[in-house]
Design an enzyme around this catalytic site. Structure first.
Site, mmCIF file in Angstrom:
data_model
loop_
_atom_site.group_PDB
_atom_site.id
_atom_site.type_symbol
_atom_site.label_atom_id
_atom_site.label_comp_id
_atom_site.label_asym_id
_atom_site.label_seq_id
_atom_site.Cartn_x
_atom_site.Cartn_y
_atom_site.Cartn_z
ATOM 1 N N GLU A 1 8.937 8.135 -15.940
ATOM 2 C CA GLU A 1 7.527 8.461 -16.235
ATOM 3 C C GLU A 1 6.905 8.177 -17.542
ATOM 4 O O GLU A 1 6.157 7.891 -17.483
ATOM 5 C CB GLU A 1 8.130 10.437 -15.729
ATOM 6 C CG GLU A 1 7.698 10.775 -14.928
ATOM 7 C CD GLU A 1 8.296 12.434 -15.113
ATOM 8 O OE1 GLU A 1 7.035 13.185 -14.989
ATOM 9 O OE2 GLU A 1 9.454 12.856 -15.613
ATOM 10 N N LYS B 1 16.334 21.623 -10.776
ATOM 11 C CA LYS B 1 15.258 20.500 -12.009
ATOM 12 C C LYS B 1 16.200 19.615 -12.204
ATOM 13 O O LYS B 1 16.685 19.688 -13.059
ATOM 14 C CB LYS B 1 14.245 20.746 -12.023
ATOM 15 C CG LYS B 1 13.046 21.298 -11.069
ATOM 16 C CD LYS B 1 11.922 21.352 -11.340
ATOM 17 C CE LYS B 1 11.398 19.448 -11.180
ATOM 18 N NZ LYS B 1 10.057 19.556 -11.037
ATOM 19 N N SER C 1 14.959 21.299 -15.830
ATOM 20 C CA SER C 1 13.222 22.172 -15.757
ATOM 21 C C SER C 1 13.978 23.450 -17.363
ATOM 22 O O SER C 1 14.941 23.520 -16.901
ATOM 23 C CB SER C 1 12.704 22.281 -15.120
ATOM 24 O OG SER C 1 12.211 23.710 -15.135
ATOM 25 N N HIS D 1 0.823 -0.907 0.030
ATOM 26 C CA HIS D 1 0.042 -0.130 0.259
ATOM 27 C C HIS D 1 1.203 1.296 -0.172
ATOM 28 O O HIS D 1 0.696 2.514 0.524
ATOM 29 C CB HIS D 1 -1.070 0.368 1.044
ATOM 30 C CG HIS D 1 -1.284 -0.875 1.629
ATOM 31 N ND1 HIS D 1 -3.406 -1.479 0.867
ATOM 32 C CD2 HIS D 1 -1.387 -2.452 2.205
ATOM 33 C CE1 HIS D 1 -3.425 -2.679 1.563
ATOM 34 N NE2 HIS D 1 -2.441 -3.423 2.056
#
Ligand code: ARG
Length: 464
Positions: A285, A278, A272, A151
């Site tokens: 992803e 970043k 970024s 979980h």
């Protein structure tokens, strides 16, 4: 031309043409035309002179296509017509004999079967590389504790090696699923004609041997109508891509500041455009997001075949874009996953700190009670109570004193503290397939055997 007195509507031509995508089948199409021409001559259906003219023309066409010099004509509806048109330009009258005893219906499905065999093997090779990368990473991080999750809550500690090896077994089964696709594509459709067979004494066994098929399909109707080997390939790819999406999702989480478990390699990360600090796990992803696209192609192909009357219908032309996009997507995802695993740098301290949370030893305290004769269900409730008491007083379970422990259950004593601070939880999971080092070493040996079998005959797939 022939039966028609009116030209085709330009929009119909745009709807009908497959050239924009099926041109990538050209190498298979040229190869099967060469084999077909040789077979026709062997069977004395065409002369040796015609055969030589055809083979010479096919050589030229193959080179033109390969080098991007091939000129497609406006009337070329698909790659098969384009190649035949050009062969006829080059070989004259002999060119018109190439399509003897053949139809585009058995021709196209033969190309697609060759494509599927090649890309099932490519997927297996790429999956094997990823397995090797995971195994190497498991060896390098054999005894690094980390929390195991259920979980997405910290549940029980495991070794990072154990977690990484979990993916090896998924990929191993994926390779076996691609074998099913290869097998289904291994019998030759060519020679079935439009649907009923042909009016010539052909030699399909010769064609099969020339083109690397194991066998010939025994039913011409089945041969031109079926694409279940495409479904098998897409299904194997969908499962594999789904596995990669889970790996991608974990890499996204683990590379976040919040987890801090891993730094992904520069070569597989992006910056970024606005926030200079970043470092984005874009590749991971995309592993997540590409999987549903692959699955959708599988669903779409089921839709193409659903309720389709036998035999060939133009619907079947729709197999190709699904198939091609899946092959491209999956092969890229496998390469991306491998690149990320090879270059991943794990943070031992962050992993260990997360695994040191003594709450992760709760099951072990319950098992201590079980060894003292308390039934597991009761022990489970007792430890739950223990955790509640500790949380309410804002302390760790290991800091509860003897009296506090006794108050919860008479079988609890100082050993609880020892157990929780000792961190032996990993090594106590010594059951077969468990996370104890002895078991992970066993697993590693078995995993290595799947990737580099000492006995070649146990390899999965031609590529393993
Ligand atoms: N481009 C067609 C396809 O991809 C080739 C077969 C055409 N056959 C036919 N009878 N129109 O399916």
């Amino acid at each position: 031309m022939g039966r028609f007195s009116e030209p085709q509507h330009p929009d119909f031509r745009r709807l009908n043409t497959s050239l924009a995508f099926d041109r990538r089948l050209f190498a298979y199409d040229v190869a099967q035309s060469r084999a077909h021409a040789r077979m026709l001559a062997r069977q004395e259906i065409i002369t040796e002179g015609d055969r030589d003219a055809l083979i010479d023309a096919l050589d030229v066409v193959g080179r033109e296509l390969d080098e991007g010099r091939f000129h497609f004509a406006d009337d070329d509806e698909d790659i098969h017509m384009a190649i035949e048109r050009r062969v006829t330009e080059l070989a004259g009258a002999a060119g018109g004999r190439l399509h003897t005893a053949r139809s585009r219906n058995d021709q196209v499905v033969t190309d697609v079967a060759m494509f599927v065999s090649e890309h099932a093997a490519a997927a297996q090779t790429a999956a094997t590389s990823l397995m090797s990368a995971l195994i190497a990473a498991a060896e390098d991080h054999l005894d690094w504790p980390m929390p195991g999750y259920t979980h997405l809550q910290r549940a029980q500690p495991v070794y990072l090696s154990h977690h990484l090896l979990a993916y090896v077994w998924m990929l191993d089964r994926d390779r076996a699923r691609f074998d099913a696709a290869t097998h289904a594509a291994s019998a030759l459709p060519l020679g079935s004609g439009a649907l009923a067979g042909v009016n010539f004494d052909t030699d399909r066994a010769y064609l099969a041997a020339e083109l690397g098929f194991d066998d010939v399909l025994p039913n011409s109707i089945d041969a031109v109508a079926s694409r279940d080997f495409v479904l098998d390939y897409l299904a194997a790819a969908a499962t594999c891509a789904t596995h990669l999406s889970r790996l991608g999702a974990e890499l996204v989480l683990w590379s976040s500041e919040e987890f801090g478990f891993v730094t992904l390699p520069d070569a597989w990360s992006s910056g970024s455009s606005i926030m200079p600090q970043k470092r984005n796990p874009d590749a991971a992803e995309l592993l997540r997001a590409k999987a549903p696209r692959v699955v959708a192609h599988l669903a779409a192909m089921h839709g193409v075949l659903h309720g389709l009357p036998l035999t060939y219908n133009k619907d079947l032309q729709e197999d190709k874009e699904h198939l091609f996009d899946v092959a491209d997507t999956l092969e890229l995802c496998l390469a991306g996953a491998t690149g990320m695993i090879v270059g991943a740098s794990f943070d031992r301290d962050r992993l260990a700190a997360a695994a040191a949370d003594e709450m992760l030893g709760a099951t072990d305290v319950a098992d201590l009670l079980v060894r003292r004769g308390v039934p597991f269900r009761e022990a489970h409730a007792v430890v739950g109570e223990l955790v509640r008491v500790a949380l309410e007083s804002g302390r760790a379970v290991s800091s509860l004193d003897k009296n506090e422990l006794r108050a919860v259950h008479p079988a609890l004593d100082g050993e609880v503290g020892e157990l929780l601070s000792g961190g032996h939880w990993l090594e106590s999971k010594d059951s077969e397939g468990g996370t104890a080092l002895r078991r992970v070493r066993e697993q590693l040996a078995a995993a290595r055997e799947r990737v580099q079998p000492s006995d070649r005959s146990v390899a999965t797939g031609k590529s393993a």
